[in-house]
Design a protein around this motif. Structure first.
Motif, PDB file in Angstrom:
ATOM      1  N   MET A 274      28.750  77.142  37.338  1.00 10.79           N
ATOM      2  CA  MET A 274      28.234  76.879  36.017  1.00 10.79           C
ATOM      3  C   MET A 274      26.778  76.468  36.166  1.00 10.79           C
ATOM      4  O   MET A 274      26.377  75.959  37.207  1.00 10.79           O
ATOM      5  CB  MET A 274      29.124  75.839  35.353  1.00 10.79           C
ATOM      6  CG  MET A 274      28.596  74.466  35.180  1.00 10.79           C
ATOM      7  SD  MET A 274      29.790  73.389  34.387  1.00 10.79           S
ATOM      8  CE  MET A 274      29.524  71.993  35.432  1.00 10.79           C
ATOM      9  N   LYS A 275      26.011  76.704  35.123  1.00 14.87           N
ATOM     10  CA  LYS A 275      24.579  76.428  35.167  1.00 14.87           C
ATOM     11  C   LYS A 275      24.244  75.135  34.433  1.00 14.87           C
ATOM     12  O   LYS A 275      24.769  74.869  33.348  1.00 14.87           O
ATOM     13  CB  LYS A 275      23.795  77.572  34.545  1.00 14.87           C
ATOM     14  CG  LYS A 275      23.871  78.838  35.344  1.00 14.87           C
ATOM     15  CD  LYS A 275      23.066  79.934  34.713  1.00 14.87           C
ATOM     16  CE  LYS A 275      23.257  81.209  35.520  1.00 14.87           C
ATOM     17  NZ  LYS A 275      22.552  82.329  34.952  1.00 14.87           N
ATOM     18  N   ILE A 276      23.366  74.340  35.068  1.00 17.39           N
ATOM     19  CA  ILE A 276      22.802  73.158  34.433  1.00 17.39           C
ATOM     20  C   ILE A 276      21.287  73.246  34.582  1.00 17.39           C
ATOM     21  O   ILE A 276      20.781  74.086  35.333  1.00 17.39           O
ATOM     22  CB  ILE A 276      23.317  71.837  35.062  1.00 17.39           C
ATOM     23  CG1 ILE A 276      22.926  71.746  36.542  1.00 17.39           C
ATOM     24  CG2 ILE A 276      24.824  71.699  34.874  1.00 17.39           C
ATOM     25  CD1 ILE A 276      23.179  70.378  37.165  1.00 17.39           C
ATOM     26  N   LEU A 277      20.590  72.389  33.894  1.00 18.09           N
ATOM     27  CA  LEU A 277      19.151  72.275  34.056  1.00 18.09           C
ATOM     28  C   LEU A 277      18.913  70.974  34.816  1.00 18.09           C
ATOM     29  O   LEU A 277      19.210  69.888  34.314  1.00 18.09           O
ATOM     30  CB  LEU A 277      18.466  72.254  32.692  1.00 18.09           C
ATOM     31  CG  LEU A 277      16.974  72.531  32.685  1.00 18.09           C
ATOM     32  CD1 LEU A 277      16.688  73.926  33.235  1.00 18.09           C
ATOM     33  CD2 LEU A 277      16.430  72.424  31.278  1.00 18.09           C
TER      34      LEU A 277
ATOM     35  N   CYS B  31      28.747  69.443  32.248  1.00  9.49           N
ATOM     36  CA  CYS B  31      29.171  70.614  31.481  1.00  9.49           C
ATOM     37  C   CYS B  31      28.085  71.681  31.543  1.00  9.49           C
ATOM     38  O   CYS B  31      26.923  71.395  31.836  1.00  9.49           O
ATOM     39  CB  CYS B  31      29.405  70.226  30.017  1.00  9.49           C
ATOM     40  SG  CYS B  31      30.708  69.023  29.791  1.00  9.49           S
ATOM     41  N   GLU B  32      28.480  72.900  31.254  1.00  2.00           N
ATOM     42  CA  GLU B  32      27.559  74.032  31.190  1.00  2.00           C
ATOM     43  C   GLU B  32      26.350  73.658  30.332  1.00  2.00           C
ATOM     44  O   GLU B  32      26.499  73.087  29.249  1.00  2.00           O
ATOM     45  CB  GLU B  32      28.286  75.239  30.587  1.00  2.00           C
ATOM     46  CG  GLU B  32      27.473  76.496  30.516  1.00  2.00           C
ATOM     47  CD  GLU B  32      27.456  77.281  31.825  1.00  2.00           C
ATOM     48  OE1 GLU B  32      26.502  78.041  32.019  1.00  2.00           O
ATOM     49  OE2 GLU B  32      28.378  77.131  32.630  1.00  2.00           O
TER      50      GLU B  32
ATOM     51  N   LYS C 244      26.099  67.845  46.815  1.00  4.28           N
ATOM     52  CA  LYS C 244      25.608  69.223  46.959  1.00  4.28           C
ATOM     53  C   LYS C 244      24.123  69.228  47.315  1.00  4.28           C
ATOM     54  O   LYS C 244      23.661  70.082  48.053  1.00  4.28           O
ATOM     55  CB  LYS C 244      25.855  70.006  45.670  1.00  4.28           C
ATOM     56  CG  LYS C 244      25.344  71.436  45.772  1.00  4.28           C
ATOM     57  CD  LYS C 244      25.727  72.281  44.606  1.00  4.28           C
ATOM     58  CE  LYS C 244      25.017  73.618  44.767  1.00  4.28           C
ATOM     59  NZ  LYS C 244      25.728  74.738  44.400  1.00  4.28           N
ATOM     60  N   LEU C 245      23.394  68.243  46.813  1.00  2.00           N
ATOM     61  CA  LEU C 245      21.966  68.139  47.097  1.00  2.00           C
ATOM     62  C   LEU C 245      21.688  67.505  48.461  1.00  2.00           C
ATOM     63  O   LEU C 245      20.537  67.404  48.874  1.00  2.00           O
ATOM     64  CB  LEU C 245      21.276  67.317  46.004  1.00  2.00           C
ATOM     65  CG  LEU C 245      21.270  67.940  44.612  1.00  2.00           C
ATOM     66  CD1 LEU C 245      20.774  66.936  43.588  1.00  2.00           C
ATOM     67  CD2 LEU C 245      20.415  69.200  44.594  1.00  2.00           C
ATOM     68  N   GLY C 246      22.751  67.057  49.154  1.00  8.80           N
ATOM     69  CA  GLY C 246      22.581  66.446  50.467  1.00  8.80           C
ATOM     70  C   GLY C 246      22.119  65.005  50.407  1.00  8.80           C
ATOM     71  O   GLY C 246      21.575  64.480  51.374  1.00  8.80           O
ATOM     72  N   LYS C 247      22.349  64.352  49.273  1.00 11.25           N
ATOM     73  CA  LYS C 247      21.959  62.951  49.091  1.00 11.25           C
ATOM     74  C   LYS C 247      23.186  62.078  49.300  1.00 11.25           C
ATOM     75  O   LYS C 247      24.082  62.051  48.478  1.00 11.25           O
ATOM     76  CB  LYS C 247      21.406  62.727  47.683  1.00 11.25           C
ATOM     77  CG  LYS C 247      20.369  63.731  47.263  1.00 11.25           C
ATOM     78  CD  LYS C 247      19.007  63.267  47.614  1.00 11.25           C
ATOM     79  CE  LYS C 247      17.964  64.205  47.048  1.00 11.25           C
ATOM     80  NZ  LYS C 247      17.052  64.704  48.017  1.00 11.25           N
ATOM     81  N   GLU C 248      23.225  61.365  50.410  1.00 10.87           N
ATOM     82  CA  GLU C 248      24.377  60.520  50.717  1.00 10.87           C
ATOM     83  C   GLU C 248      24.220  59.113  50.132  1.00 10.87           C
ATOM     84  O   GLU C 248      25.181  58.512  49.691  1.00 10.87           O
ATOM     85  CB  GLU C 248      24.564  60.430  52.228  1.00 10.87           C
ATOM     86  CG  GLU C 248      24.847  61.770  52.888  1.00 10.87           C
ATOM     87  CD  GLU C 248      26.112  62.440  52.385  1.00 10.87           C
ATOM     88  OE1 GLU C 248      27.115  61.735  52.142  1.00 10.87           O
ATOM     89  OE2 GLU C 248      26.095  63.670  52.213  1.00 10.87           O
TER      90      GLU C 248
ATOM     91  N   ILE D 285      26.111  74.857  39.820  1.00  6.35           N
ATOM     92  CA  ILE D 285      27.073  73.933  40.429  1.00  6.35           C
ATOM     93  C   ILE D 285      28.486  74.417  40.114  1.00  6.35           C
ATOM     94  O   ILE D 285      28.685  75.251  39.235  1.00  6.35           O
ATOM     95  CB  ILE D 285      26.889  72.476  39.924  1.00  6.35           C
ATOM     96  CG1 ILE D 285      27.087  72.387  38.411  1.00  6.35           C
ATOM     97  CG2 ILE D 285      25.545  71.920  40.351  1.00  6.35           C
ATOM     98  CD1 ILE D 285      27.119  70.969  37.866  1.00  6.35           C
ATOM     99  N   ALA D 286      29.452  73.843  40.813  1.00  3.94           N
ATOM    100  CA  ALA D 286      30.852  74.195  40.582  1.00  3.94           C
ATOM    101  C   ALA D 286      31.351  73.581  39.277  1.00  3.94           C
ATOM    102  O   ALA D 286      30.852  72.532  38.841  1.00  3.94           O
ATOM    103  CB  ALA D 286      31.708  73.700  41.741  1.00  3.94           C
TER     104      ALA D 286
END
Length: 67
Positions: free
Chosen positions: A1-4, A53-54, A24-28, A12-13
């Motif tokens: 799904m797309k976000i801004l 959400c979309e 997903k961005l690799g930020k722990e 993103i999923a």
């Protein structure tokens, strides 16, 4: 799904929480980050409970130190 994300298209999923987006961005380490979704500030305590959400508009800001 797309976000801004920070004014750029991002994929993103489905059923992704804010925490999952950070992963997903690799930020722990989420300390020092501020998040707004569609203009609403999200408490760090809600990062696991807020699902995106979309077409949501997400702004991520990291606090920095300086002078």
């Amino acid at each position: 799904m797309k976000i801004l994300l920070n004014d750029e298209n991002y994929e993103i999923a489905e059923n992704s929480s804010i925490t999952m987006l950070f992963q997903k961005l690799g930020k722990e380490d989420l300390r020092g980050w501020a998040v707004a979704v569609n203009g609403n500030i999200i408490s760090k305590y809600d990062f696991d409970r807020i699902f995106l959400c979309e077409e949501d508009r997400v702004i991520l800001i990291q606090a920095t130190q300086g002078g």
